[in-house]
Design an enzyme around this catalytic site. Structure first.
Site, PDB file in Angstrom:
ATOM      1  N   SER A  32      27.104 -16.592  32.313  1.00  0.00           N
ATOM      2  CA  SER A  32      26.628 -17.533  31.311  1.00  0.00           C
ATOM      3  C   SER A  32      27.335 -18.852  31.582  1.00  0.00           C
ATOM      4  O   SER A  32      28.471 -18.753  31.904  1.00  0.00           O
ATOM      5  CB  SER A  32      26.699 -17.097  29.983  1.00  0.00           C
ATOM      6  OG  SER A  32      26.529 -18.171  29.130  1.00  0.00           O
ATOM      7  N   LYS A  56      22.989 -20.180  30.051  1.00  0.00           N
ATOM      8  CA  LYS A  56      24.129 -20.829  29.408  1.00  0.00           C
ATOM      9  C   LYS A  56      23.892 -20.769  27.883  1.00  0.00           C
ATOM     10  O   LYS A  56      23.046 -20.905  27.450  1.00  0.00           O
ATOM     11  CB  LYS A  56      24.101 -22.223  29.813  1.00  0.00           C
ATOM     12  CG  LYS A  56      25.250 -23.152  28.986  1.00  0.00           C
ATOM     13  CD  LYS A  56      25.983 -23.885  29.749  1.00  0.00           C
ATOM     14  CE  LYS A  56      27.022 -24.725  28.858  1.00  0.00           C
ATOM     15  NZ  LYS A  56      28.382 -24.024  28.677  1.00  0.00           N
ATOM     16  N   GLY A  83      31.738 -27.871  27.053  1.00  0.00           N
ATOM     17  CA  GLY A  83      31.556 -28.074  25.786  1.00  0.00           C
ATOM     18  C   GLY A  83      30.251 -27.650  25.061  1.00  0.00           C
ATOM     19  O   GLY A  83      29.697 -28.514  24.332  1.00  0.00           O
ATOM     20  N   LEU A  84      29.618 -26.719  25.771  1.00  0.00           N
ATOM     21  CA  LEU A  84      28.360 -26.194  25.183  1.00  0.00           C
ATOM     22  C   LEU A  84      26.992 -27.246  25.109  1.00  0.00           C
ATOM     23  O   LEU A  84      26.288 -27.243  24.034  1.00  0.00           O
ATOM     24  CB  LEU A  84      28.555 -25.838  23.830  1.00  0.00           C
ATOM     25  CG  LEU A  84      29.645 -24.569  23.592  1.00  0.00           C
ATOM     26  CD1 LEU A  84      30.613 -24.714  22.733  1.00  0.00           C
ATOM     27  CD2 LEU A  84      28.856 -23.074  23.594  1.00  0.00           C
ATOM     28  N   CYS A 142      33.906 -19.216  23.266  1.00  0.00           N
ATOM     29  CA  CYS A 142      34.075 -20.175  24.098  1.00  0.00           C
ATOM     30  C   CYS A 142      35.196 -20.917  23.953  1.00  0.00           C
ATOM     31  O   CYS A 142      35.688 -21.295  22.679  1.00  0.00           O
ATOM     32  CB  CYS A 142      32.869 -21.198  23.572  1.00  0.00           C
ATOM     33  SG  CYS A 142      33.194 -22.765  24.487  1.00  0.00           S
ATOM     34  N   ASN A 204      35.332 -13.848  28.933  1.00  0.00           N
ATOM     35  CA  ASN A 204      35.173 -15.395  28.997  1.00  0.00           C
ATOM     36  C   ASN A 204      36.272 -15.821  29.839  1.00  0.00           C
ATOM     37  O   ASN A 204      37.071 -15.138  30.376  1.00  0.00           O
ATOM     38  CB  ASN A 204      35.234 -15.964  27.719  1.00  0.00           C
ATOM     39  CG  ASN A 204      34.181 -17.074  27.713  1.00  0.00           C
ATOM     40  OD1 ASN A 204      34.419 -18.149  28.519  1.00  0.00           O
ATOM     41  ND2 ASN A 204      33.153 -16.994  26.584  1.00  0.00           N
ATOM     42  N   THR A 205      36.460 -17.000  29.797  1.00  0.00           N
ATOM     43  CA  THR A 205      37.665 -18.006  30.603  1.00  0.00           C
ATOM     44  C   THR A 205      38.827 -17.834  29.970  1.00  0.00           C
ATOM     45  O   THR A 205      38.996 -17.554  28.447  1.00  0.00           O
ATOM     46  CB  THR A 205      37.223 -19.221  30.983  1.00  0.00           C
ATOM     47  OG1 THR A 205      36.668 -19.853  29.591  1.00  0.00           O
ATOM     48  CG2 THR A 205      35.937 -19.233  31.829  1.00  0.00           C
ATOM     49  N   GLY A 230      37.596 -18.096  38.128  1.00  0.00           N
ATOM     50  CA  GLY A 230      37.946 -18.072  39.371  1.00  0.00           C
ATOM     51  C   GLY A 230      38.801 -16.808  39.888  1.00  0.00           C
ATOM     52  O   GLY A 230      39.060 -16.047  39.281  1.00  0.00           O
ATOM     53  N   GLY A 258      36.211 -13.919  38.558  1.00  0.00           N
ATOM     54  CA  GLY A 258      36.844 -14.061  39.756  1.00  0.00           C
ATOM     55  C   GLY A 258      36.076 -13.220  40.860  1.00  0.00           C
ATOM     56  O   GLY A 258      36.574 -12.813  41.836  1.00  0.00           O
TER      57      GLY A 258
HETATM   58  O1  RRO Z   1      30.673 -24.735  27.737  1.00  0.00           O
HETATM   59  C1  RRO Z   1      31.552 -24.383  27.672  1.00  0.00           C
HETATM   60  O2  RRO Z   1      32.645 -25.392  27.740  1.00  0.00           O
HETATM   61  C2  RRO Z   1      32.044 -23.139  28.120  1.00  0.00           C
HETATM   62  C3  RRO Z   1      31.398 -21.727  27.289  1.00  0.00           C
HETATM   63 BR1  RRO Z   1      30.067 -22.110  26.000  1.00  0.00          BR
HETATM   64  C4  RRO Z   1      31.975 -20.761  27.407  1.00  0.00           C
HETATM   65  O3  RRO Z   1      31.775 -19.637  26.607  1.00  0.00           O
HETATM   66  N1  RRO Z   1      33.256 -20.415  28.400  1.00  0.00           N
HETATM   67  C5  RRO Z   1      33.583 -21.728  28.804  1.00  0.00           C
HETATM   68  O4  RRO Z   1      34.436 -21.454  29.854  1.00  0.00           O
HETATM   69  N2  RRO Z   1      33.069 -22.820  28.855  1.00  0.00           N
END
Ligand code: RRO
Length: 321
Positions: A32, A56, A83-84, A142, A204-205, A230, A258
């Site tokens: 996503s 997304k 930022g969605l 997020c 997620n990140t 990554g 990654g």
């Molecule tokens: O949109 C983002 O900034 C974002 C989202 Br929704 C997410 O779930 N993970 C990310 O690293 N960025």
């Protein structure tokens, strides 16, 4: 209208896997947020032959997202504070979903909200098109919301209430996108599984900050940092997948983080994932999903088997990457 991809693919090998109660043609899915809201990758990969397109994250309202720059390159991948941004579920259904359906993609819709009620409304809006969707991925993790690192996905109770509400609102299978930025991810996962999630998406990140070289200035428009992804996060997410698999044997897990090659994808499969999402690699090469799938097929053939299941049942060491 998005153009269909027309390249070569090896049809003699069966990459299929089970996820969300369905047989998917491949364990390789998009992650996503890394390929837009619809069929943006259609020119680079046959969307009907990957596991699924994960859209997304969408809210029930349109959202502008964060100030630019929204992404920065680092030696091990990237950092983002996107930022969605998004069109909102209703416009997405009208403008993006038709191409995905036409191209034969399995569609997973990631949803987000600022409140529990936001999640419910987003999912209510998806109900009329539910028959075209594979699953909902509930994004409680997020890193780039107004509240920064404070997220629903760091609190088992909050996560539980959101997932419960989503499962009461629609009958679609539910995946929950976990945050790696907490030591409570097992508790969060347990809470989500108790109230109807079938699938854990890890992860997620990673919260991070990057400065411009030799400068005090952050690379991202949001000075507070963003989410790191990554190749550098592969060992981190792989460990989370391993821990989840130990805690919830038999539960469906999707490994994310990654994956740049078939050997990276196999690492997640060996640690118990049923599927893998590819994200940052598509920024380097938009054909990554296709290339990784074909590489995986080559490995299967090299081992003298014809499908992924048999490859994973081979106990001896066999990789020659
Ligand atoms: O949109 C983002 O900034 C974002 C989202 Br929704 C997410 O779930 N993970 C990310 O690293 N960025």
């Amino acid at each position: 209208m998005k153009r269909r991809w027309r390249g070569q693919q090896d049809r003699s090998v069966d990459l299929s896997t089970w996820l969300y109660g369905r047989r998917l043609p491949s364990p390789i899915m998009s992650a996503s947020g890394t390929s837009g809201h619809g069929a943006e990758l259609a020119a680079f990969v046959d969307l009907s032959q990957i596991g699924a397109v994960v859209v997304k994250s969408l809210a029930h309202f349109p959202n502008d997202g964060n100030p630019a720059p929204r992404v920065g390159v680092i030696s091990t991948g990237m950092i983002n504070s996107v930022g969605l941004p998004g069109p909102g579920v209703r416009r997405w259904i009208d403008e993006y979903l038709p191409d995905l359906i036409r191209l034969g993609a399995n569609v997973v819709v990631s949803v987000w909200g600022r409140t529990r009620a936001d999640y419910i409304t987003a999912v209510e809006q998806l109900v009329p098109v539910a028959s075209h969707l594979l699953a909902v991925e509930v994004n409680v993790s997020c890193p780039n919301t107004e509240k920064g690192g404070e997220m629903f996905g760091h609190d088992p109770k909050e996560t539980k209430e959101i997932v419960r509400a989503v499962s009461q609102t629609c009958s679609l299978p539910i995946g929950v996108k976990l945050s790696p930025n907490t030591d409570r991810y097992i508790k969060v996962a347990e809470a989500a599984l108790e109230v109807g999630a079938s699938t854990l998406v890890a992860s997620n990140t990673y919260l991070g900050q990057v400065l411009r070289e030799g400068s005090r200035k952050p690379v991202l428009g949001t000075k507070s940092g963003g989410g790191v992804s990554g190749i550098g996060v592969l060992p981190l997410s792989l460990r989370i997948v391993k821990e989840l698999n130990k805690a919830f044997p038999g539960c469906d897990i999707v490994g994310v983080g990654g994956v740049y090659s078939a050997s990276d994808a196999l690492a997640y499969l060996f640690e118990g994932a049923s599927a893998i999402q590819v994200g940052t690699a598509t920024f380097i090469d938009p054909r990554s999903l296709h290339k990784i799938s074909e590489e995986l097929k080559k490995t299967i053939k090299e081992q003298g088997v014809t499908n992924l299941k048999d490859l994973l049942s081979i106990k001896r060491e066999f990789l020659s990457f």
